[in-house]
Design a protein around this motif. Structure first.
Motif, PDB file in Angstrom:
ATOM      1  N   THR A 237     -10.321   1.043   0.071  1.00 38.52           N
ATOM      2  CA  THR A 237     -10.618   2.502  -0.335  1.00 38.52           C
ATOM      3  C   THR A 237     -10.460   3.933   0.460  1.00 38.52           C
ATOM      4  OG1 THR A 237     -11.397   4.108  -2.031  1.00 38.52           O
ATOM      5  CG2 THR A 237     -12.815   3.556  -1.501  1.00 38.52           C
ATOM      6  N   ASP A 238     -10.759   4.955   0.272  1.00 30.47           N
ATOM      7  CA  ASP A 238      -9.858   6.063   1.188  1.00 30.47           C
ATOM      8  C   ASP A 238     -11.042   7.163   0.565  1.00 30.47           C
ATOM      9  OD1 ASP A 238      -8.361   5.080   2.627  1.00 30.47           O
ATOM     10  OD2 ASP A 238      -6.639   6.149   1.325  1.00 30.47           O
ATOM     11  N   ILE A 239     -12.020   7.700   0.851  1.00 29.14           N
ATOM     12  CA  ILE A 239     -13.355   8.697   0.798  1.00 29.14           C
ATOM     13  C   ILE A 239     -12.836  10.012   1.548  1.00 29.14           C
ATOM     14  CG2 ILE A 239     -14.833   9.071  -0.614  1.00 29.14           C
ATOM     15  CD1 ILE A 239     -15.290   6.486  -0.578  1.00 29.14           C
ATOM     16  N   ILE A 240     -12.981  11.202   0.737  1.00 33.36           N
ATOM     17  CA  ILE A 240     -13.279  12.254   1.272  1.00 33.36           C
ATOM     18  C   ILE A 240     -14.467  13.254   0.971  1.00 33.36           C
ATOM     19  CG2 ILE A 240     -11.598  14.415   1.573  1.00 33.36           C
ATOM     20  CD1 ILE A 240      -9.754  14.071   0.692  1.00 33.36           C
TER      21      ILE A 240
ATOM     22  N   ALA B 194     -13.731   0.470   3.750  1.00 37.33           N
ATOM     23  CA  ALA B 194     -12.664   2.178   3.485  1.00 37.33           C
ATOM     24  C   ALA B 194     -13.082   2.762   4.586  1.00 37.33           C
ATOM     25  CB  ALA B 194     -14.062   2.834   2.143  1.00 37.33           C
ATOM     26  N   PHE B 195     -11.659   3.710   4.356  1.00 28.89           N
ATOM     27  CA  PHE B 195     -11.725   4.698   4.997  1.00 28.89           C
ATOM     28  C   PHE B 195     -11.656   5.592   4.934  1.00 28.89           C
ATOM     29  CE2 PHE B 195      -7.929   1.892   5.529  1.00 28.89           C
ATOM     30  CZ  PHE B 195      -8.122   1.655   7.603  1.00 28.89           C
ATOM     31  N   THR B 196     -12.952   6.396   5.571  1.00 29.99           N
ATOM     32  CA  THR B 196     -14.081   7.940   4.877  1.00 29.99           C
ATOM     33  C   THR B 196     -13.100   9.384   5.494  1.00 29.99           C
ATOM     34  OG1 THR B 196     -15.301   6.913   7.051  1.00 29.99           O
ATOM     35  CG2 THR B 196     -15.756   7.262   4.297  1.00 29.99           C
TER      36      THR B 196
ATOM     37  N   VAL C 248       1.267 -13.019  -3.764  1.00 29.81           N
ATOM     38  CA  VAL C 248       0.540 -11.966  -3.897  1.00 29.81           C
ATOM     39  C   VAL C 248      -1.003 -11.602  -3.896  1.00 29.81           C
ATOM     40  CG1 VAL C 248      -0.436  -9.269  -5.180  1.00 29.81           C
ATOM     41  CG2 VAL C 248       1.910 -10.855  -4.936  1.00 29.81           C
ATOM     42  N   CYS C 249      -1.587 -10.673  -2.124  1.00 35.49           N
ATOM     43  CA  CYS C 249      -2.783 -11.005  -1.927  1.00 35.49           C
ATOM     44  C   CYS C 249      -4.098 -10.835  -2.601  1.00 35.49           C
ATOM     45  CB  CYS C 249      -2.811 -10.664  -0.493  1.00 35.49           C
ATOM     46  SG  CYS C 249      -1.893 -11.599   1.146  1.00 35.49           S
ATOM     47  N   ASN C 250      -4.839 -11.628  -1.811  1.00 35.08           N
ATOM     48  CA  ASN C 250      -5.707 -11.098  -3.242  1.00 35.08           C
ATOM     49  C   ASN C 250      -6.808  -9.403  -2.689  1.00 35.08           C
ATOM     50  OD1 ASN C 250      -7.749 -11.504  -5.624  1.00 35.08           O
ATOM     51  ND2 ASN C 250      -8.919 -13.510  -4.439  1.00 35.08           N
ATOM     52  N   HIS C 251      -6.097  -8.779  -2.281  1.00 37.15           N
ATOM     53  CA  HIS C 251      -6.347  -8.100  -1.687  1.00 37.15           C
ATOM     54  C   HIS C 251      -5.875  -6.322  -2.340  1.00 37.15           C
ATOM     55  CE1 HIS C 251      -6.429  -4.842   1.038  1.00 37.15           C
ATOM     56  NE2 HIS C 251      -7.894  -3.968   0.814  1.00 37.15           N
ATOM     57  N   ILE C 252      -6.447  -5.061  -2.619  1.00 36.27           N
ATOM     58  CA  ILE C 252      -5.959  -4.299  -3.157  1.00 36.27           C
ATOM     59  C   ILE C 252      -6.166  -2.462  -2.472  1.00 36.27           C
ATOM     60  CG2 ILE C 252      -7.643  -3.929  -5.567  1.00 36.27           C
ATOM     61  CD1 ILE C 252      -4.609  -2.789  -6.700  1.00 36.27           C
ATOM     62  N   HIS C 253      -5.595  -1.985  -2.142  1.00 35.22           N
ATOM     63  CA  HIS C 253      -5.700  -0.973  -1.477  1.00 35.22           C
ATOM     64  C   HIS C 253      -5.663  -0.138  -2.802  1.00 35.22           C
ATOM     65  CE1 HIS C 253      -7.510   2.339   1.588  1.00 35.22           C
ATOM     66  NE2 HIS C 253      -6.461   3.251   1.702  1.00 35.22           N
ATOM     67  N   LEU C 254      -6.924   0.622  -2.834  1.00 36.60           N
ATOM     68  CA  LEU C 254      -6.664   1.664  -4.256  1.00 36.60           C
ATOM     69  C   LEU C 254      -7.911   2.827  -4.244  1.00 36.60           C
ATOM     70  CD1 LEU C 254      -5.979   1.065  -7.088  1.00 36.60           C
ATOM     71  CD2 LEU C 254      -7.628   0.785  -7.427  1.00 36.60           C
ATOM     72  N   PRO C 255      -7.180   3.983  -3.168  1.00 36.67           N
ATOM     73  CA  PRO C 255      -7.927   5.025  -2.696  1.00 36.67           C
ATOM     74  C   PRO C 255      -8.315   5.788  -4.300  1.00 36.67           C
ATOM     75  CG  PRO C 255      -5.985   5.199  -2.066  1.00 36.67           C
ATOM     76  CD  PRO C 255      -5.758   4.345  -2.815  1.00 36.67           C
TER      77      PRO C 255
ATOM     78  N   MET D 147       0.709  -1.015   0.016  1.00 44.51           N
ATOM     79  CA  MET D 147       0.156  -0.096  -0.273  1.00 44.51           C
ATOM     80  C   MET D 147       0.930   1.583   0.063  1.00 44.51           C
ATOM     81  SD  MET D 147      -1.806  -0.033   3.536  1.00 44.51           S
ATOM     82  CE  MET D 147      -3.093   0.946   3.344  1.00 44.51           C
ATOM     83  N   THR D 148       0.936   1.892  -0.639  1.00 45.54           N
ATOM     84  CA  THR D 148      -0.625   2.366  -1.671  1.00 45.54           C
ATOM     85  C   THR D 148      -0.523   2.814  -3.230  1.00 45.54           C
ATOM     86  OG1 THR D 148      -1.962   3.774   0.500  1.00 45.54           O
ATOM     87  CG2 THR D 148      -2.700   4.510  -1.439  1.00 45.54           C
TER      88      THR D 148
END
Ligand code: 5AD
Ligand code: SF4
Length: 439
Positions: free
Chosen positions: A303-306, A332-334, A257-264, A236-237
Motif C-alpha cells: 500500500t501507500d500511506i500519507i 508499504a510506501f509511506t 496473475v501474480c499473487n500480489h496487489i498494490h492497493l493504496p 499497478m496501481t
C-alpha cells in the motif's frame, strides 16, 4: 564515433517507462547509451512532481548540468516529464536555467526526435509542452531496461482528483489503450524472451471506460492470461473504489496473475479519506481486503500511506495505525504530506507541526516494518518459485529474483535471467528473503 545519451529518471514506473521510450527513439537515431551525463552528448532529466523532495532533487541535478554545458557547449540538455506540465516550472527554467536547450512535457514525448533535430540546427531554447493530452501514439520504439520483465502502458492519465495529488494535472484525463494493441505488444515481447509483464496505469481498475469496445480490466487480464509463453502478470496501481468483485475473482482464476496487489489506502480514517476525495471508507477498504483474501488466502498486499494530511488529528492517525494492524500489509510506501501547487489540498489549513508529523511517521514505519518481518518469517523453511531477475546485490549470494507474492529473494544456485526456479528459504529479513535453490 556514435554520439551518446544519458537519461536520469525521477519518480514512478510510468516515468521509467517513458524514459525507455526516449532511449528507444534516441537509439533509432543512432545514439548509444553513455555511462554518465559528463560522458554524453544528449542529457535528459525526466522529472516527477508528486512530492516536493522530487522537485528539489531535480533542481539540484539541473544546477550540476550547468558546469557540463560550460565545459562542453555542444551538449544538448533536455528536461521533460511531470514537472514541465506545470507553468511555473517552465518559467523558472527559462529565468534561472537558460542553458537548458529543450523543454517538453508528458503528452508529447513522441515529438522528442523532432525537437532534438530542431534544437541541434538552430540552438535556440525550444519549449514545447502540450497543455492537453493528444491521441495515444502507438509503436514508439522502446529500449527496455530489463530483458525478462517489461512495463506496458495500458492506460494514461487520471480522473480521480484526490485532493493532495498533482497527477491529474500533469498526466491529463484518463484514456485506455486498445486491448488488441496491448496484446500485440505483449505477444511480440514474449517472442523476444519476456516472461513477466507489469501493466501500468494510474488507476488500472478503471481500464476500458474510454474505449469503444466493451471491455474492463478483468476482461483484459483474462485475455492476457491466455498469451502462450508468458509466465507472470503484474499491474499497478489499483484504486480501491474501482476494485470489482470480477477483478477479485481474477486472482482465483488466472494462474499467471501474480499473487500480489498494490492497493493504496492513503489513510485509515474515513474522515480524512473523505477530505482526500478517495471515495471509500475504512470499512469498505477492509471489506475489499477480506474479499481478496477469501479469493486467494496467501495474497500479498502492499500500500501507500500519507501521514500529516491537513487537519489530521491524533485520533485519525490512530485509525490508520489500527487499519495497518488489521490488514497486516506485506510492504508499504509511506509519505509525509507535501502540498502541491494547484491541488485543492494546497489551500487546506495545515496545522500539524513538523515534529508531530515525524513522530507519527516513525511510529507508522515501525509498525509496518514489524509486520513485514513477521510476514516474511512465515516463509522460512518453505519452498517458493522464484523468477530470476539477475545477480544478487548481497555479497555471498549469487542470484536474485521475486516470488509471485513480490518478495525479493537472494539465493545461491545456478540459473539464468528469466528462469523460474524452486528455492528453499533459509532466512527472512524485513525487506527480503534468502535461500538456496533446489535442483
Ligand atoms: N504528498 C505526499 N504523498 C503524496 N502522494 C501523492 N501525492 C502526494 C502528496 N502531495 C503519494 C500517494 C500516492 C503515491 C504515489 O504518492 O500515497 O499513492
Ligand atoms: Fe493521484 Fe488519486 Fe489519481 Fe492516484 S488516483 S494518480 S493518487 S489523483
Amino acid at each position: 564515433m556514435s554520439k551518446k545519451y544519458h537519461i536520469t529518471t525521477f519518480g514512478c514506473q510510468m516515468n521509467e517507462h517513458d524514459s525507455e521510450k526516449l532511449a528507444g527513439m534516441l537509439e533509432n537515431m543512432g545514439y548509444i547509451e553513455g555511462l554518465t551525463p559528463e560522458d554524453s552528448d544528449v542529457i535528459i532529466l525526466n522529472t516527477c512532481s508528486v512530492r516536493e523532495n522530487a522537485d528539489m532533487r531535480f533542481f539540484g541535478n539541473l544546477g550540476h548540468l550547468k558546469h557540463i554545458k560550460k565545459a562542453k557547449p555542444d551538449v544538448t540538455i533536455s528536461v521533460c516529464g511531470c514537472m514541465m506540465q506545470q507553468e511555473h516550472i517552465g518559467e523558472t527554467i527559462q529565468k534561472k536555467y537558460p542553458f537548458v536547450d529543450i523543454v517538453f512535457g508528458t503528452h508529447n514525448i513522441h515529438e522528442f526526435p523532432k525537437l532534438l533535430i530542431d534544437s541541434l540546427s538552430n540552438r535556440n531554447i525550444c519549449i514545447n509542452v502540450w497543455n492537453e493530452e493528444g491521441e495515444i501514439v502507438e509503436n514508439l520504439p522502446v529500449k527496455r531496461k530489463f530483458e525478462t520483465k517489461a512495463f506496458i502502458n495500458i492506460m494514461y492519465g487520471c480522473n480521480n482528483f484526490c485532493t493532495y495529488c498533482i497527477v491529474p494535472y500533469t498526466r491529463g484525463r484518463e484514456r485506455s489503450r486498445k486491448a488488441e494493441d496491448i496484446l500485440c505488444e505483449i505477444k511480440e515481447l514474449v517472442k523476444m524472451g519476456t516472461k513477466e509483464v507489469m501493466l501500468l496505469g494510474q488507476n488500472v481498475n478503471s481500464y476500458g471506460k474510454t474505449l469503444e469496445e466493451k471491455i474492463d480490466f478483468a476482461d483484459l487480464l483474462y485475455r492476457i492470461n491466455e498469451v502462450e509463453g508468458l509466465e507472470r502478470i503484474r499491474f499497478m496501481t489499483s484504486h480501491p473504489k474501482d476494485l470489482s468483485d470480477k477483478l477479485v475473482q481474477v486472482f482465483k482464476e488466472c494462474q499467471k496473475v501474480c499473487n500480489h496487489i498494490h492497493l493504496p489506502v492513503q489513510s485509515g480514517s474515513t474522515r480524512i479519506l473523505k477530505q482526500m476525495n478517495r471515495q471509500y471508507t475504512k470499512e469498505q477498504y477492509l471489506l475489499l481486503v477480506e474479499k481478496l483474501r477469501n479469493a486467494s488466502p496467501d495474497i500479498a498486499i502492499s500500500t501507500d500511506i500519507i501521514v500529516g494530511f491537513p487537519g489530521e488529528t491524533e485520533e485519525d492517525f490512530l485509525e490508520t495505525l489500527d487499519l495497518v494492524k488489521q490488514v497486516r500489509y506485506d510492504s508499504a510506501f509511506t509519505f509525509i504530506y507535501s502540498p502541491r501547487k494547484g491541488t485543492p489540498a494546497e489551500s487546506y489549513v495545515d496545522n500539524i507541526d513538523a515534529e508531530t508529523k515525524h513522530k507519527w511517521f516513525d511510529a507508522l514505519v515501525k509498525e509496518l516494518n514489524d509486520i513485514s518481518r513477521e510476514k516474511n518469517l512465515l516463509y522460512k523453511d518453505k519452498i517458493v518459485e522464484v523468477l530470476i531477475e539477475g545477480s544478487s546485490k548481497t555479497d555471498d549470494l549469487k542470484l536474485s529474483g521475486r516470488t509471485t507474492t513480490n518478495k525479493l529473494v537472494n539465493f545461491n544456485g545456478e540459473g539464468k535471467e528469466g528462469d523460474i526456479v524452486r528455492v528453499e528459504i533459509t532466512k527472512a529479513k524485513t525487506f527480503s528473503l534468502e535461500g538456496q535453490m533446489l535442483y
